[in-house]
Design a protein around this motif. Sequence first.
Motif, mmCIF file in Angstrom:
data_model
loop_
_atom_site.group_PDB
_atom_site.id
_atom_site.type_symbol
_atom_site.label_atom_id
_atom_site.label_comp_id
_atom_site.label_asym_id
_atom_site.label_seq_id
_atom_site.Cartn_x
_atom_site.Cartn_y
_atom_site.Cartn_z
ATOM 1 N N UNK A 180 1.014 -1.275 -0.115
ATOM 2 C CA UNK A 180 0.064 -0.411 -0.106
ATOM 3 C C UNK A 180 0.742 1.552 -0.277
ATOM 4 N N UNK A 181 2.190 1.115 -0.176
ATOM 5 C CA UNK A 181 2.854 1.962 -1.066
ATOM 6 C C UNK A 181 3.175 3.361 1.112
ATOM 7 N N UNK A 182 3.305 3.125 1.843
ATOM 8 C CA UNK A 182 3.356 2.490 3.213
ATOM 9 C C UNK A 182 5.059 2.346 3.744
ATOM 10 N N UNK A 183 5.261 1.818 3.013
ATOM 11 C CA UNK A 183 6.737 1.216 3.393
ATOM 12 C C UNK A 183 8.015 2.127 3.913
ATOM 13 N N UNK A 184 8.568 2.922 4.256
ATOM 14 C CA UNK A 184 10.409 2.825 4.254
ATOM 15 C C UNK A 184 11.586 1.331 4.543
ATOM 16 N N UNK A 185 12.232 2.524 4.910
ATOM 17 C CA UNK A 185 14.105 1.427 4.987
ATOM 18 C C UNK A 185 13.656 0.893 5.489
ATOM 19 N N UNK A 186 12.745 1.475 6.966
ATOM 20 C CA UNK A 186 13.366 0.785 8.972
ATOM 21 C C UNK A 186 12.843 -0.836 8.017
ATOM 22 N N UNK A 187 11.170 -0.520 7.327
ATOM 23 C CA UNK A 187 10.306 -1.397 7.778
ATOM 24 C C UNK A 187 11.026 -2.309 6.265
ATOM 25 N N UNK A 188 11.613 -2.142 5.141
ATOM 26 C CA UNK A 188 12.136 -3.482 4.487
ATOM 27 C C UNK A 188 13.308 -3.554 5.853
ATOM 28 N N UNK A 189 14.057 -3.683 6.473
ATOM 29 C CA UNK A 189 15.032 -3.964 7.226
ATOM 30 C C UNK A 189 14.160 -5.014 8.265
ATOM 31 N N UNK A 190 13.020 -4.051 8.790
ATOM 32 C CA UNK A 190 12.289 -5.118 9.566
ATOM 33 C C UNK A 190 12.041 -6.420 9.411
ATOM 34 N N UNK A 191 11.523 -6.042 8.183
ATOM 35 C CA UNK A 191 10.860 -7.661 7.452
ATOM 36 C C UNK A 191 12.086 -8.770 7.271
ATOM 37 N N UNK A 192 12.752 -7.517 7.037
ATOM 38 C CA UNK A 192 14.019 -8.876 7.032
ATOM 39 C C UNK A 192 14.422 -9.776 8.205
ATOM 40 N N UNK A 193 14.863 -9.239 9.078
ATOM 41 C CA UNK A 193 14.930 -9.383 10.828
ATOM 42 C C UNK A 193 13.998 -10.482 10.945
ATOM 43 N N UNK A 194 12.190 -10.249 10.787
ATOM 44 C CA UNK A 194 11.292 -10.624 10.854
ATOM 45 C C UNK A 194 11.217 -11.917 9.795
ATOM 46 N N UNK A 195 11.314 -12.090 9.438
ATOM 47 C CA UNK A 195 11.390 -13.954 7.695
ATOM 48 C C UNK A 195 12.492 -14.503 8.596
ATOM 49 N N UNK A 196 14.271 -13.738 9.692
ATOM 50 C CA UNK A 196 14.708 -14.371 10.096
ATOM 51 C C UNK A 196 14.404 -15.129 11.041
ATOM 52 N N UNK A 197 14.321 -14.171 11.902
ATOM 53 C CA UNK A 197 13.558 -14.865 13.364
ATOM 54 C C UNK A 197 12.440 -16.024 13.077
ATOM 55 N N UNK A 198 11.841 -15.923 11.684
ATOM 56 C CA UNK A 198 10.839 -16.712 11.485
ATOM 57 C C UNK A 198 11.772 -18.218 11.488
ATOM 58 N N UNK A 199 12.044 -17.818 10.837
ATOM 59 C CA UNK A 199 12.841 -19.158 10.547
ATOM 60 C C UNK A 199 14.131 -19.493 11.508
ATOM 61 N N UNK A 200 14.342 -18.692 12.155
ATOM 62 C CA UNK A 200 15.534 -19.410 13.404
ATOM 63 C C UNK A 200 14.620 -20.061 14.348
ATOM 64 N N UNK A 201 12.888 -19.460 13.859
ATOM 65 C CA UNK A 201 12.394 -20.090 15.321
ATOM 66 C C UNK A 201 12.184 -21.982 15.400
ATOM 67 N N UNK A 202 11.852 -21.957 14.176
ATOM 68 C CA UNK A 202 11.516 -23.370 14.022
ATOM 69 C C UNK A 202 10.611 -24.044 13.862
ATOM 70 N N UNK A 203 8.922 -22.770 13.582
ATOM 71 C CA UNK A 203 8.525 -23.333 14.395
ATOM 72 C C UNK A 203 7.915 -23.601 12.590
ATOM 73 N N UNK A 204 7.054 -24.509 12.037
ATOM 74 C CA UNK A 204 6.599 -25.223 11.267
ATOM 75 C C UNK A 204 5.967 -24.604 10.662
ATOM 76 N N UNK A 205 4.518 -24.887 11.872
ATOM 77 C CA UNK A 205 2.634 -24.431 11.668
ATOM 78 C C UNK A 205 3.388 -22.872 11.227
#
Length: 664
Positions: A180-205
Amino acid sequence: MLVVPRAERPFAKGPYLAMLVAVVATEPWRPATYFEGSFDGVVIAKALLSVVAAITAWYLVSKRPRLGVPAWPTLLVALYLSITVFGGWAEGVLLSSLIIAVRVLILVGIVNLLLSGYDGYSVMAGLVGALVTVAVVSALTGGLRASDGRLAGGIPPLHPNEIAAISAMGILWLLYRAVNGRENAVDLVMLAVAGTALVASGSRTSLVMVLPAAAILVFTARRFHLRVLIPFVLSLPVIAFTVFFSDAITGALTREGSSEDIGSLSNRTIAWQSALMPKSSAWLTWAGGGLTLKRIEVPGQWWSHQILDSSWVSALVQGGYLGVATCLVLILYGLYRVARVPGELRGFRLALILFLALRGVLESGLFDASTAFLTCFTALALPDVSRARHPVLAPLPDRHPVPSFVWQPPHSPIPGENVRSIKKRLLVAGNLLALGLVVAGLVNFFAPRSYQSSAALYATAAGTQLRATDIYQGTMMVSARMATYVELATSPVVLNGVIEELRLDEGPNSLAERVHATNPGGTTVLVVTATDSDPARAQLIAATVASRFNQAVTGLESGAEAAPQVNFRAVEPAQAPTEPKAPDRLRNLAIGGGIGAGLGLIVLLWPLVRIASSPDGQLRLILLGPMADRLDASAVRIVGEVESAPQPAVLSHRPAALTTGAER
């Protein structure tokens, strides 16, 4: 029709503060502990924090204009709570069921109060921000568990599945902002961090359930911005390679274990089958046993009780047929109401409700005093008001349609200016890549080492089997018991003997976090794996667990004079590992380099869609000089029709009335 860009609304601190207190009061403060009616300091402190959150929400909206809040989610939740309280009264646990129901109602009241004074976007942004704040603090004070390498929390002690759920919800929120065009550079960094945390948690569900939710979010988007579309298109080859030509998805789903473990859903179906069995009374069948019922008896197993790892099965056990039907109506009717009204947050609400409902099949807490319920109820309770009719979110009407889009260069390019700009951005991108690799190298150097040693046991039916039918029946009997043997290998019956023999200075629960057993699919082999910071001790623990497990099976399955029905023989003795299992150096370098390369790519592509406003009131699209010369009207129209924060294209013959709306 021209869509006037709307400036980003400032972040509302009030909803964030109230939601932060509510989330802290809702998240577990002690691992694997459930409220069953007893009071202590932790229970009282969490209750006081819940009251503080409610008072904070009331104070914040007391002097604000009141907005309408839909009543149907509250009525359905109140109906479900009434059913569970009635079931708890019938089972003799009225007080504890009533206390949990009151905690849920406090969460409902906090959400309704905030929505009566703030717009839905501010409330949802505050909730997501509060969840992410608690998850970040928990992950930073926790870390990767030595037993399985999963990201777990410290303060508060969040389970890896809870961290994964919050990471997935953060990903959905950031994707919503991006499309929706609201993102900024901080959002993109947070998106990468959240994706890394999701994979590192090992939660398949959460990893699996977030995919259809993200697809819903993308499909409901009306248009895309180039600065979102370009990175997405460039990432398609990487996604295709990861899915079709690598073992990353399989490894994440199996946690480097067996497909048998996924097929059995980690023995969850054992508790589900017990929940579906006929109940002892009609009250228990139709009204359940109350919200305090978190465990259920499992007949036919060596353990007596098991936790209900499913929100929907929990609703059946806690609220009976009436309760689970009420929850089903709440979710389905909520999805229908959200889908039929084109509100501002429609795509995100659909994705979030779908994710939580699907995740609730394999995770508990969706219909309890939990952050999952708080998030789901907030998504359901947002007012069903179209953005065009909302008094706060309504854009200015387009009274003077603009006939065309015309490119006007913002300035005459200076020779060599674009070359120098590209060189600077390449230098920044290279530095970001190097920084990601350096950080990954530091993590590899300072992270504690852990070693794993495994021992394999082969199970066969006892006795002399001469006929083919006897061999087949024996093999089927052993295969049917393998799931039980997997649980038995890490039970106190086995681990207490290991601690006594090796004189370990820890309890069985602590040792169980470093020992796990698996059964490769389609085999009767049991693999016992031990993790320790010392390779020799890891080998010794694995060998001792295998030996003690064999003794435990012999003692449990043999009577006074009978012999055991299953024999275990060592087919692969434990060996001392030579290389550490964690940290995974190559994976860390790949993650660090990937994040650095992604940030560098954003730096390189960001000027392609940068927007500026000129002093004469016209809105200009600033591109790199060589590309601007070849820009045609259709390309400008793609950027000009988006409805994001200041990102318009050049508009010829632009009325002055629209200038104020765009800059507002």
